[in-house]
Design a protein around this motif. Structure first.
Motif, PDB file in Angstrom:
ATOM      1  N   UNK A  38       0.824  -1.208   0.000  1.00 21.38           N
ATOM      2  CA  UNK A  38       0.000   0.000   0.000  1.00 21.38           C
ATOM      3  C   UNK A  38       0.858   1.257   0.000  1.00 21.38           C
ATOM      4  N   UNK A  39       1.929   1.264   0.763  1.00 22.56           N
ATOM      5  CA  UNK A  39       2.839   2.413   0.771  1.00 22.56           C
ATOM      6  C   UNK A  39       3.458   2.604  -0.608  1.00 22.56           C
ATOM      7  N   UNK A  40       3.819   1.503  -1.249  1.00 23.53           N
ATOM      8  CA  UNK A  40       4.460   1.578  -2.559  1.00 23.53           C
ATOM      9  C   UNK A  40       3.490   2.094  -3.616  1.00 23.53           C
ATOM     10  N   UNK A  41       2.281   1.542  -3.650  1.00 26.30           N
ATOM     11  CA  UNK A  41       1.281   2.040  -4.596  1.00 26.30           C
ATOM     12  C   UNK A  41       0.931   3.503  -4.306  1.00 26.30           C
ATOM     13  N   UNK A  42       0.855   3.872  -3.033  1.00 22.56           N
ATOM     14  CA  UNK A  42       0.568   5.261  -2.665  1.00 22.56           C
ATOM     15  C   UNK A  42       1.672   6.198  -3.151  1.00 22.56           C
ATOM     16  N   UNK A  43       2.900   5.716  -3.222  1.00 24.89           N
ATOM     17  CA  UNK A  43       3.997   6.532  -3.735  1.00 24.89           C
ATOM     18  C   UNK A  43       3.820   6.755  -5.232  1.00 24.89           C
ATOM     19  N   UNK A  44       3.453   5.710  -5.970  1.00 22.26           N
ATOM     20  CA  UNK A  44       3.228   5.850  -7.412  1.00 22.26           C
ATOM     21  C   UNK A  44       2.101   6.839  -7.667  1.00 22.26           C
ATOM     22  N   UNK A  45       1.012   6.725  -6.932  1.00 23.11           N
ATOM     23  CA  UNK A  45      -0.162   7.575  -7.139  1.00 23.11           C
ATOM     24  C   UNK A  45      -0.016   8.930  -6.434  1.00 23.11           C
ATOM     25  N   UNK A  46       1.126   9.199  -5.855  1.00 25.92           N
ATOM     26  CA  UNK A  46       1.484  10.473  -5.204  1.00 25.92           C
ATOM     27  C   UNK A  46       0.632  10.822  -3.986  1.00 25.92           C
ATOM     28  N   UNK A  47       0.224   9.821  -3.237  1.00 23.20           N
ATOM     29  CA  UNK A  47      -0.420  10.052  -1.948  1.00 23.20           C
ATOM     30  C   UNK A  47       0.631  10.183  -0.854  1.00 23.20           C
ATOM     31  N   UNK A  48       1.802   9.683  -1.117  1.00 21.40           N
ATOM     32  CA  UNK A  48       2.888   9.693  -0.135  1.00 21.40           C
ATOM     33  C   UNK A  48       4.181   9.955  -0.891  1.00 21.40           C
ATOM     34  N   UNK A  49       5.128  10.671  -0.260  1.00 27.04           N
ATOM     35  CA  UNK A  49       6.417  10.884  -0.928  1.00 27.04           C
ATOM     36  C   UNK A  49       7.271   9.620  -0.885  1.00 27.04           C
ATOM     37  N   UNK A  50       8.195   9.524  -1.807  1.00 28.46           N
ATOM     38  CA  UNK A  50       9.153   8.426  -1.763  1.00 28.46           C
ATOM     39  C   UNK A  50      10.118   8.630  -0.611  1.00 28.46           C
ATOM     40  N   UNK A  51      10.876   7.600  -0.312  1.00 24.88           N
ATOM     41  CA  UNK A  51      11.834   7.667   0.781  1.00 24.88           C
ATOM     42  C   UNK A  51      11.327   6.919   1.994  1.00 24.88           C
ATOM     43  N   UNK A  52      11.973   7.172   3.129  1.00 26.05           N
ATOM     44  CA  UNK A  52      11.596   6.501   4.372  1.00 26.05           C
ATOM     45  C   UNK A  52      10.417   7.211   5.016  1.00 26.05           C
ATOM     46  N   UNK A  53       9.521   6.417   5.589  1.00 24.70           N
ATOM     47  CA  UNK A  53       8.385   6.958   6.306  1.00 24.70           C
ATOM     48  C   UNK A  53       8.129   6.066   7.511  1.00 24.70           C
ATOM     49  N   UNK A  54       8.054   6.671   8.690  1.00 28.83           N
ATOM     50  CA  UNK A  54       7.853   5.907   9.922  1.00 28.83           C
ATOM     51  C   UNK A  54       6.409   5.478  10.128  1.00 28.83           C
ATOM     52  N   UNK A  55       5.476   6.092   9.419  1.00 26.06           N
ATOM     53  CA  UNK A  55       4.065   5.775   9.580  1.00 26.06           C
ATOM     54  C   UNK A  55       3.793   4.375   9.042  1.00 26.06           C
ATOM     55  N   UNK A  56       3.574   3.416   9.945  1.00 23.91           N
ATOM     56  CA  UNK A  56       3.333   2.032   9.543  1.00 23.91           C
ATOM     57  C   UNK A  56       1.847   1.690   9.583  1.00 23.91           C
ATOM     58  N   UNK A  57       0.988   2.684   9.724  1.00 21.73           N
ATOM     59  CA  UNK A  57      -0.439   2.396   9.796  1.00 21.73           C
ATOM     60  C   UNK A  57      -0.940   1.897   8.443  1.00 21.73           C
TER      61      UNK A  57
END
Length: 191
Positions: free
Chosen positions: A161-180
């Motif tokens: 989900x984090x990876x797909x969210x990065x492609x769709x620009x919901x989240x920036x690439x790189x490290x993110x501590x939010x594991x929800x």
């Protein structure tokens, strides 16, 4: 002297808390275009838990994953739509064309580098041209302790989900501590 001791103890406490905290999820992605709304997508990969989550995530973004039964009967020519280890791009593209898809979403789950590192690579291809339209990668270091398979599937789904969210620009690439899991439940973005 007591000031130095207090500062030292506080620093040691911060370092220990940082070492004990959950490790962040890392993602990277590039894209030239994304599948347009209402496009038919063919999803193939090497992990059933991630396959199901991918289909749901894409459907929530306004795409139409081709029904697994249709994939099996019309395209894959076998009772199993999962690739045994790594999916062959050419075979998957042929299967997606046969199924009438507009796009192929191909993923590979790997723990080859180290047992405590989970890696997901997702590739999007346009069926008509065979051109790669996006590629994304997500990884997380999980620690060396044994993991229950359900926990492993949950961790893989979070990474996905984090990876797909990065492609769709919901989240920036790189490290993110939010594991929800909120990246698995984002509202659709209409463009």
């Amino acid at each position: 002297m007591s000031y130095i001791l207090s500062v030292s103890l506080m620093a040691i406490s911060l370092i220990m808390n940082a070492c004990a905290s959950d490790k962040p999820i890392y993602t990277s992605a590039f894209y030239s275009t994304l599948p347009s709304l209402n496009s038919r997508v063919f999803v193939a990969g090497n992990n059933m838990a991630v396959l199901t989550t991918t289909e749901t995530w894409l459907q929530d973004r306004g795409l139409y994953p081709i029904d697994r039964n249709a994939q099996q009967a019309n395209a894959m020519g076998s009772p199993d739509i999962l690739c045994p280890t790594r999916c062959d791009t050419g075979t998957s593209l042929d299967a997606a064309k046969t199924a009438g898809a507009d796009y192929l979403i191909l993923f590979n789950v790997s723990m080859e580098h180290a047992p405590e590192r989970m890696l997901i690579i997702i590739t999007g291809l346009a069926i008509k041209t065979g051109e790669e339209i996006f590629r994304a990668e997500g990884t997380e270091l999980l620690g060396s302790e044994w993991m229950h398979p359900d926990d492993k599937n949950e961790a893989l789904n979070h990474i996905l989900c984090h990876t797909l969210a990065t492609v769709w620009q919901y989240r920036p690439g790189g490290y993110l501590d939010d594991r929800s899991n909120h990246y698995c439940q984002l509202p659709p973005r209409h463009t």
